[in-house]
Design a protein around this motif. Structure first.
Motif, PDB file in Angstrom:
ATOM      1  N   LEU A  21       0.850  -1.190   0.000  1.00 16.25           N
ATOM      2  CA  LEU A  21       0.000   0.000   0.000  1.00 16.25           C
ATOM      3  C   LEU A  21       0.890   1.246   0.000  1.00 16.25           C
ATOM      4  O   LEU A  21       1.441   1.616   1.047  1.00 16.25           O
ATOM      5  CB  LEU A  21      -0.912   0.000   1.229  1.00 16.25           C
ATOM      6  N   PRO A  22       1.030   1.922  -1.136  1.00 17.15           N
ATOM      7  CA  PRO A  22       1.952   3.063  -1.220  1.00 17.15           C
ATOM      8  C   PRO A  22       1.641   4.177  -0.232  1.00 17.15           C
ATOM      9  O   PRO A  22       2.555   4.761   0.350  1.00 17.15           O
ATOM     10  CB  PRO A  22       1.790   3.539  -2.671  1.00 17.15           C
ATOM     11  N   PHE A  23       0.371   4.472   0.012  1.00 14.82           N
ATOM     12  CA  PHE A  23       0.049   5.620   0.866  1.00 14.82           C
ATOM     13  C   PHE A  23       0.521   5.399   2.303  1.00 14.82           C
ATOM     14  O   PHE A  23       0.848   6.348   3.015  1.00 14.82           O
ATOM     15  CB  PHE A  23      -1.465   5.898   0.853  1.00 14.82           C
ATOM     16  N   ALA A  24       0.591   4.139   2.721  1.00  8.74           N
ATOM     17  CA  ALA A  24       0.969   3.849   4.105  1.00  8.74           C
ATOM     18  C   ALA A  24       2.416   3.409   4.255  1.00  8.74           C
ATOM     19  O   ALA A  24       2.992   3.545   5.335  1.00  8.74           O
ATOM     20  CB  ALA A  24       0.061   2.753   4.657  1.00  8.74           C
ATOM     21  N   GLU A  25       3.003   2.890   3.188  1.00 14.38           N
ATOM     22  CA  GLU A  25       4.290   2.224   3.324  1.00 14.38           C
ATOM     23  C   GLU A  25       5.421   2.878   2.535  1.00 14.38           C
ATOM     24  O   GLU A  25       6.564   2.434   2.636  1.00 14.38           O
ATOM     25  CB  GLU A  25       4.139   0.760   2.919  1.00 14.38           C
ATOM     26  N   ALA A  26       5.138   3.899   1.760  1.00 14.84           N
ATOM     27  CA  ALA A  26       6.179   4.633   1.037  1.00 14.84           C
ATOM     28  C   ALA A  26       6.485   5.913   1.811  1.00 14.84           C
ATOM     29  O   ALA A  26       5.726   6.881   1.752  1.00 14.84           O
ATOM     30  CB  ALA A  26       5.731   4.963  -0.390  1.00 14.84           C
ATOM     31  N   LEU A  27       7.570   5.896   2.558  1.00 11.09           N
ATOM     32  CA  LEU A  27       7.933   7.025   3.425  1.00 11.09           C
ATOM     33  C   LEU A  27       9.337   7.503   3.050  1.00 11.09           C
ATOM     34  O   LEU A  27      10.318   7.137   3.705  1.00 11.09           O
ATOM     35  CB  LEU A  27       7.875   6.604   4.896  1.00 11.09           C
ATOM     36  N   PRO A  28       9.463   8.315   2.010  1.00  6.14           N
ATOM     37  CA  PRO A  28      10.792   8.706   1.521  1.00  6.14           C
ATOM     38  C   PRO A  28      11.605   9.504   2.522  1.00  6.14           C
ATOM     39  O   PRO A  28      12.838   9.568   2.402  1.00  6.14           O
ATOM     40  CB  PRO A  28      10.473   9.542   0.273  1.00  6.14           C
ATOM     41  N   GLN A  29      10.983  10.125   3.514  1.00  9.10           N
ATOM     42  CA  GLN A  29      11.728  10.917   4.490  1.00  9.10           C
ATOM     43  C   GLN A  29      12.138  10.091   5.715  1.00  9.10           C
ATOM     44  O   GLN A  29      12.750  10.635   6.647  1.00  9.10           O
ATOM     45  CB  GLN A  29      10.873  12.111   4.944  1.00  9.10           C
TER      46      GLN A  29
END
Length: 235
Positions: A139-147
């Motif tokens: 799930l990109p909205f929850a698991e993609a955290l570039p910072q």
């Protein structure tokens, strides 16, 4: 509760036939794709209905090749040169109290034929035969955290080892060109990451290595100029 029981739901098929030289993360070798074969009773098309709408999956698996090694409270990550020790829970080491790993891989397609359900995967970091215990959609909205901060592994490892092929290896590549058109690129991408043990890197003495990739025993040597593939022998 002191114990849990998990069922194996599938098995990985990949070009990595042994632990040595497997990329440290998925996506680092473009031709290193594989498949996840679901096993009975989980090999039902209904069980993957809707999964085709996701581009990536979390694959949860068992470190089956290091089960006998037990767990260790501290380990030496290769990214830290293989010398510094840190807590096992601050790493993704295979030597864990519960030998469970997780890998984020691209889902390229789903094949359902006869009694088989096969998930076609992109570049992965799993040894052939790895037992899988679960899959979950990414799930990109929850698991993609570039910072997010990642300690000692903020960026992908360097893959800048020069790789060349000996005359013998070049001839062997030509013989396999029809069946394995990207074999040279695959081997180059694998060896460019310098898969040697961390404690071997920096050695002045040239040394021979070998690894089973796809259907070949790939032999190479490392010296001060880089890596030379000396042989690509069918197994």
């Amino acid at each position: 509760m002191s114990a849990f029981a998990f069922e194996q739901i599938g098995v990985i098929r990949s070009p990595w036939k042994e632990k040595f030289a497997v990329p440290r993360q998925p996506g680092l070798v473009q031709d290193g794709h594989g498949e996840l074969h679901l096993i009975a009773p989980y090999n039902q098309p209904e069980a993957v209905r809707g999964l085709e709408n996701f581009s990536h999956l979390w694959v949860l698996f068992v470190f089956h090749q290091t089960l006998s090694g037990g767990w260790r409270p501290t380990v030496r990550p290769p990214r830290l040169g293989g010398n510094a020790r840190i807590g096992v829970f601050a790493t993704r080491s295979t030597f864990r109290p519960n030998p469970v790993g997780m890998s984020l891989v691209e889902l390229k397609g789903i094949r359902c034929e006869k009694n088989q359900v096969i998930l076609q995967l992109g570049s992965l970091d799993l040894v052939d035969g790895t037992p899988v215990v679960d899959i979950k959609p990414y799930l990109p909205f929850a698991e993609a955290l570039p910072q997010a901060r990642a300690g000692f592994a903020q960026e992908a490892p360097a893959a800048d080892m020069p790789v060349r092929f000996s005359p013998l290896a070049e001839r062997q590549l030509q013989q396999q060109q029809q069946q394995y058109p990207h074999l040279a690129r695959f081997i180059r991408d694998v060896l460019a990451q310098d898969p040697r043990p961390a404690y071997r890197k920096g050695e002045a003495q040239a040394r021979e290595y070998a690894v089973w990739l796809l259907d070949f025993n790939v032999r190479w040597r490392v010296d001060e100029t880089g890596t030379e593939v000396t042989g690509i022998d069918p197994r």
